[in-house]
Design a protein around this motif. Structure first.
Motif, PDB file in Angstrom:
ATOM      1  N   GLU A   1       0.858  -1.183   0.000  1.00  0.00           N
ATOM      2  CA  GLU A   1       0.000   0.000   0.000  1.00  0.00           C
ATOM      3  C   GLU A   1       0.894   1.233   0.000  1.00  0.00           C
ATOM      4  OE1 GLU A   1      -3.378   0.067   2.687  1.00  0.00           O
ATOM      5  OE2 GLU A   1      -3.057  -2.061   3.093  1.00  0.00           O
ATOM      6  N   ASP A   2       0.582   2.198  -0.848  1.00  0.00           N
ATOM      7  CA  ASP A   2       1.431   3.375  -1.005  1.00  0.00           C
ATOM      8  C   ASP A   2       1.694   4.095   0.309  1.00  0.00           C
ATOM      9  OD1 ASP A   2       1.773   3.022  -3.670  1.00  0.00           O
ATOM     10  OD2 ASP A   2       0.258   4.467  -4.300  1.00  0.00           O
ATOM     11  N   LYS A   3       0.670   4.209   1.153  1.00  0.00           N
ATOM     12  CA  LYS A   3       0.782   5.029   2.353  1.00  0.00           C
ATOM     13  C   LYS A   3       1.175   4.227   3.590  1.00  0.00           C
ATOM     14  CE  LYS A   3      -2.328   8.699   0.812  1.00  0.00           C
ATOM     15  NZ  LYS A   3      -3.415   9.614   1.199  1.00  0.00           N
ATOM     16  N   HIS A   4       1.487   2.954   3.417  1.00  0.00           N
ATOM     17  CA  HIS A   4       1.864   2.108   4.547  1.00  0.00           C
ATOM     18  C   HIS A   4       3.256   1.540   4.322  1.00  0.00           C
ATOM     19  CE1 HIS A   4      -2.327   1.233   6.356  1.00  0.00           C
ATOM     20  NE2 HIS A   4      -2.430   2.254   5.530  1.00  0.00           N
ATOM     21  N   ASN A   5       4.042   1.489   5.385  1.00  0.00           N
ATOM     22  CA  ASN A   5       5.292   0.731   5.325  1.00  0.00           C
ATOM     23  C   ASN A   5       4.988  -0.752   5.474  1.00  0.00           C
ATOM     24  OD1 ASN A   5       6.587   3.512   6.646  1.00  0.00           O
ATOM     25  ND2 ASN A   5       7.964   2.408   5.296  1.00  0.00           N
ATOM     26  N   ASN A   6       5.851  -1.574   4.910  1.00  0.00           N
ATOM     27  CA  ASN A   6       5.705  -3.032   5.032  1.00  0.00           C
ATOM     28  C   ASN A   6       6.974  -3.565   5.698  1.00  0.00           C
ATOM     29  OD1 ASN A   6       4.120  -5.495   4.252  1.00  0.00           O
ATOM     30  ND2 ASN A   6       6.050  -5.989   3.249  1.00  0.00           N
ATOM     31  N   TYR A   7       6.876  -3.881   6.985  1.00  0.00           N
ATOM     32  CA  TYR A   7       8.064  -4.192   7.758  1.00  0.00           C
ATOM     33  C   TYR A   7       8.287  -5.689   7.951  1.00  0.00           C
ATOM     34  CZ  TYR A   7       8.356   0.732   9.156  1.00  0.00           C
ATOM     35  OH  TYR A   7       8.473   2.096   9.165  1.00  0.00           O
ATOM     36  N   LEU A   8       9.545  -6.076   7.776  1.00  0.00           N
ATOM     37  CA  LEU A   8      10.056  -7.369   8.221  1.00  0.00           C
ATOM     38  C   LEU A   8      10.764  -7.103   9.534  1.00  0.00           C
ATOM     39  CD1 LEU A   8      10.967 -10.384   7.723  1.00  0.00           C
ATOM     40  CD2 LEU A   8      13.009  -9.396   6.660  1.00  0.00           C
ATOM     41  N   CYS A   9      10.474  -7.907  10.551  1.00  0.00           N
ATOM     42  CA  CYS A   9      10.982  -7.640  11.890  1.00  0.00           C
ATOM     43  C   CYS A   9      11.664  -8.882  12.450  1.00  0.00           C
ATOM     44  CB  CYS A   9       9.823  -7.215  12.799  1.00  0.00           C
ATOM     45  SG  CYS A   9      10.273  -6.901  14.501  1.00  0.00           S
ATOM     46  N   ALA A  10      12.738  -8.689  13.206  1.00  0.00           N
ATOM     47  CA  ALA A  10      13.409  -9.794  13.895  1.00  0.00           C
ATOM     48  C   ALA A  10      13.508  -9.464  15.376  1.00  0.00           C
ATOM     49  CB  ALA A  10      14.801 -10.032  13.318  1.00  0.00           C
ATOM     50  N   LEU A  11      13.341 -10.498  16.214  1.00  0.00           N
ATOM     51  CA  LEU A  11      13.446 -10.361  17.667  1.00  0.00           C
ATOM     52  C   LEU A  11      14.578 -11.232  18.175  1.00  0.00           C
ATOM     53  CD1 LEU A  11       9.780 -10.494  19.026  1.00  0.00           C
ATOM     54  CD2 LEU A  11      11.362  -8.596  19.176  1.00  0.00           C
ATOM     55  N   ALA A  12      15.434 -10.651  18.994  1.00  0.00           N
ATOM     56  CA  ALA A  12      16.525 -11.418  19.593  1.00  0.00           C
ATOM     57  C   ALA A  12      16.602 -11.082  21.080  1.00  0.00           C
ATOM     58  CB  ALA A  12      17.850 -11.091  18.911  1.00  0.00           C
ATOM     59  N   PHE A  13      16.927 -12.068  21.900  1.00  0.00           N
ATOM     60  CA  PHE A  13      16.984 -11.873  23.351  1.00  0.00           C
ATOM     61  C   PHE A  13      18.400 -12.157  23.841  1.00  0.00           C
ATOM     62  CE2 PHE A  13      12.736 -13.083  22.122  1.00  0.00           C
ATOM     63  CZ  PHE A  13      11.973 -12.073  22.691  1.00  0.00           C
ATOM     64  N   LEU A  14      18.901 -11.252  24.676  1.00  0.00           N
ATOM     65  CA  LEU A  14      20.293 -11.342  25.110  1.00  0.00           C
ATOM     66  C   LEU A  14      20.363 -10.949  26.580  1.00  0.00           C
ATOM     67  CD1 LEU A  14      22.826 -12.058  23.444  1.00  0.00           C
ATOM     68  CD2 LEU A  14      23.318  -9.615  23.318  1.00  0.00           C
TER      69      LEU A  14
END
Length: 876
Positions: free
Chosen positions: A128-141
């Motif tokens: 969608e033009d007005k929306h970002n499309n995010y790939l996300c990663a979670l890491a715990f340390l």
């Protein structure tokens, strides 16, 4: 029942063995396998594709083995079908034929050419033009005693790459703020996967990856390799250890999904909560910042009212600004000054809007160009957009706003790349690469020569056609072309007896015969060879042009960021002018003063026919909590929300809907509004309410703004009022945050007499003989009536119910309720005192001496009430 994917048995046809070998490498993806003009899927994939796309499930013969399920669609329509699969949460891998079947010796060679996931896609069908499309990663340390969460998120279509290092308690709010399409987790984090699936929409895909991908050593090497650096100090992220791991995982996943042209991702930045306000999910939902509570759409939201942006980059940035208000006064003031300059300089603002409207989506165009997914027309459009940069600089270079001057100075003119694009791409270039002709004549001499050979040869064919007509006497003889037979001479059946002996037959049709001659073969070879070489050279030249553009990625992205920021400031200036917004003062003190404030969304919905009733709001060191009482529909909730939105807009850098506003900087806005449950997680309405209340009490500070719209309504009256009272005391005495508390517990008005910083306000009404008029004006003092029966009447309750409710209320006020016939005295005595207590306003205020009570002379209801009071006294 789960059906497992078919393994190789040794009896498959060569093509099916090829399919299964590819599938083994990508078992978690739907495999689309190019067969002729179709993309086919087999086995379990076929069943999933058939169900998801609602297409027919067929079967394919598999040699000696049993027939196998098959489902497919035409290759030329693949974009739409793949988009539908990805929107349903599937990850797709595309296996194409990489050689001409007519030239193949045996089985056609096939390779993976694309992998599409919800978080890794460049398709306009999905984005969608007005929306970002995010790939996300979670890491715990775990560093020392504390376990930290690292979050990395990237939009591959815009190259926005950010990380955050947060406590475990902040993960949910951060994810809800990012709204990713896909989340990457280590396979060992199965428990956390369940948590994520509870707090995010069901369409968000969670991808589990091997644990080794989350090792510190591995991820640091990946980051260093991508950014070609030995240190991350230049990015300011060297201390965010967990976030660095998450960033490395993102880059590894992109490589795993064959995103091998990532040079355009040039930066990674840290999201610093010290500079931006963190908004939890309830606050975003209750204030309806980017979507309405009613249907989840943009309609009825703050974003819908504020968004006057002229291009998609600005629209996406505006969403991010609204969800991350500033906490640095200097940056807020820079934005406000820029908006003021544009508001006052009408001609400059108008011209700015025209220029911004002519600039395309530089970010996404660059991403497609850098990954060789772009078409010639898009490259030319990007060049045209970059040509407008000097116009922006000239327009804003003399602005009285230092912010606008700085932005104009930071723009980078890319005249060399715009010149190359102008010289290379034909203005009439088509939307595809298929037919060629998109490289301009004069750009490359070799290409011009090949085109000349092809063009001259085609002219010679016309000469051959005229010559053969003369030789044979067949006036209808034609030289034609198709992809199967190449060039040929076509003669009608009626003239076949005139065909000379040197004509070589190629094909017989119902009404015609097709031939060739040596001279035609010679020119055909010249033409086809020249055209084939021409197309290959044109593709090569276009790839080289794309790589040239990609080499300027850093500068193009900097221009894109500035254009987006200018677009947001332009949007704010438009709002100020169109809606009569004023410039707020934002200071470091803890006060808040709004004169004739208005709700930015409701005043637009009401329009001119029903002007919105403006109200003042004031906090200082002596007045920290406003208890707002009054009936439903009188404007209490709107009053709370409008002040929350005014503060948010001010700290975003926008003018506000008021006659005047001075905002003491707010570090967070907290809201507790309405009644809702979370039955899927086993949480009742009251438990949800208490969870939200606990979040506020545990995280709010003296600099926060708290908006409470009813507390304790999900339980009994005594319990609820006790919690509301205790929370009010705790906020006033311990947190000391600026607080607006709307309530129907009129007893809380007593707090004003007990605490110096608590003041009573009420939503005014005018009561006539037969109705109540809600004035929606908030004034000093407490209300003693909620007019609930009047609201029930307005809602259309049956008249019998309204009449009986009035009788019961009147009886309760006199402590003499006429109960329906047949009610037993024991039933009356078993009634919960707290249910009766709700209606006995005067009774609760009386102070009986214990020795003066004569239980035997009281009615059962009176006795129950008095006994409860004695119990409370004894407890104290």
């Amino acid at each position: 029942m789960k059906v497992t994917q078919r393994k190789k048995s040794g009896n498959e046809t060569p093509m099916m063995r090829q399919y299964l070998e590819v599938k083994e490498r990508y078992p978690e993806y739907l495999l689309l396998f190019r067969v002729g003009d179709f993309y086919e899927s087999f086995y379990d994939d076929a069943r999933k594709v058939s169900d998801a796309l609602n297409i027919v499930l067929t079967r394919r013969s598999n040699g000696a083995a049993a027939d196998i399920p098959m489902a497919g669609f035409p290759h030329h329509a693949c974009d739409g079908y793949i988009a539908r699969l990805v929107k349903k949460g599937y990850k797709v891998t595309v296996c194409d034929q990489v050689e001409d079947p007519s030239q193949a010796k045996g089985l056609v060679k096939r390779e993976i050419t694309d992998i599409v996931t919800p978080g890794v896609t460049y398709s306009d069908e999905i984005l969608e033009d007005k929306h970002n499309n995010y790939l996300c990663a979670l890491a715990f340390l775990k560093k020392g005693r504390e376990k930290r969460a690292g979050i990395a998120f990237i939009d591959v279509t815009t190259a926005e790459f950010r990380i955050a290092d947060v406590s475990l308690g902040q993960v949910a709010d951060m994810l809800q703020s990012i709204q990713p399409s896909e989340i990457l987790l280590a396979s060992r984090e199965k428990v956390f996967r369940e948590t994520i699936e509870k707090i995010l929409p069901s369409e968000v895909v969670v991808t589990m990856l091997d644990d080794w991908m989350f090792s510190e050593e591995n991820t640091s090497q990946v980051i260093a390799k991508h950014f070609k650096t030995h240190s991350l100090k230049g990015f300011g992220i060297e201390a965010a250890y967990a976030a660095q791991v998450a960033a490395g995982v993102v880059l590894q996943y992109l490589e795993e999904t064959r995103q091998n042209r990532l040079q355009y991702i040039t930066r990674v930045a840290l999201v610093d909560s010290r500079h931006h306000m963190m908004l939890d999910l309830q606050t975003k939902k209750n204030l309806e910042i980017i979507s309405s509570m009613q249907d989840g759409s943009i309609n009825g939201s703050l974003l819908q009212v504020i968004d006057h942006t002229r291009n998609p980059m600005g629209a996406r940035l505006l969403r991010r600004w609204l969800l991350r208000p500033l906490k640095r006064i200097e940056e807020i003031q820079f934005r406000l000054d820029a908006v003021e300059a544009l508001h006052e300089e009408t001609a400059v603002c108008t011209t700015l809007g025209e220029i911004l409207g002519g600039i395309n989506d530089l970010e996404r165009a660059l991403a497609r160009i850098a990954t060789l997914r772009s078409m010639p027309r898009e490259v030319r459009t990007l060049g045209a957009a970059l040509e407008k940069i000097p116009d922006l600089q000239a327009l804003l270079s003399d602005s009285k706003s230092s912010k606008l001057r700085k932005l104009s100075q930071d723009l980078i003119q890319l005249s060399e790349i715009t010149t190359i694009i102008e010289q290379a791409i034909d203005p009439d270039a088509g939307a595809t690469l298929r037919d060629g002709g998109y490289i301009r004549t004069g750009y490359n001499s070799e290409l011009d020569e090949l085109r000349s050979v092809s063009s001259n040869a085609k002219g010679s064919l016309m000469e051959i056609q005229q010559a053969e007509r003369g030789k044979t006497g067949i006036s209808t003889l034609k030289i034609q072309y198709n992809k199967v037979f190449g060039y040929y001479i076509e003669v009608s059946k009626a003239n076949s007896n005139k065909v000379p002996g040197y004509y070589e037959k190629k094909q017989t049709l119902v009404n015609a015969e097709r031939y060739t001659i040596p001279e035609l073969k010679e020119y055909e070879e010249k033409i086809l060879t020249a055209e084939e070489k021409s197309q290959l050279l044109e593709q090569q030249l276009f790839r080289e042009l794309c790589m040239n553009v990609a080499s300027e990625a850093l500068h193009i992205q900097q221009n894109a960021e500035i254009v987006a920021e200018l677009d947001c400031l332009y949007s704010f200036a438009c709002c100020a002018k169109a809606y009569r917004y004023v410039k707020p003062k934002v200071e470091k003190h803890g006060n808040l003063s709004v004169t004739n404030g208005r709700h930015p969304v409701l005043e637009r919905i009401l329009g001119v026919d029903e002007p919105y009733v403006a109200n003042d709001c004031f906090f200082d060191r002596k007045q920290r909590m406003l208890i707002v009482t009054g009936p439903n529909m009188a404007g209490k909730s709107s009053f709370l929300r409008q002040n929350g939105l005014i503060v948010l807009l001010a700290q975003v850098g926008c003018f506000v809907p008021a006659d005047a506003a001075e905002i003491g900087l707010v570090d967070r806005i907290f809201t507790r509004v309405g009644a809702s449950d979370n039955l899927a997680s086993g949480e009742s309405t009251f438990l949800v309410e208490m969870n939200e209340g606990a979040n506020i009490l545990n995280n709010a500070t003296e600099k926060s703004l708290i908006l409470l719209d009813e507390i304790g309504r999900g339980t009994s009256t005594y319990d609820g009022m006790s919690i509301a009272w205790a929370m009010s005391e705790y906020i006033h005495n311990t947190i000391q945050a600026r607080t607006l508390f709307a309530t129907h517990y009129h007893e809380l008005a007593e707090l004003e007499d007990r605490f110096e910083g608590i003041c009573n306000y009420n939503a005014t009404v005018v009561e006539t003989a037969d109705k109540v008029v809600f004035l929606r004006k908030i004034v000093r003092g407490a209300s003693d009536n909620s007019y609930g029966i009047e609201v029930a009447k307005m809602a259309g309750m049956p008249s019998e119910v309204i009449k009986r409710a009035k009788e019961i209320l009147s009886g309760m006020e006199r402590r003499d309720i006429a109960f329906p016939a047949g009610t037993q005295g024991s039933e009356i005595q078993e009634m919960q005192p707290r249910q009766i207590y709700l209606f006995e306003e005067e009774e609760r205020k009386l102070k009986y001496a214990i020795d003066a009570i004569d239980i035997n002379r009281l009615t059962p209801i009176e006795a129950i009430v008095e006994l409860k009071k004695l119990q409370d006294l004894a407890g104290k």
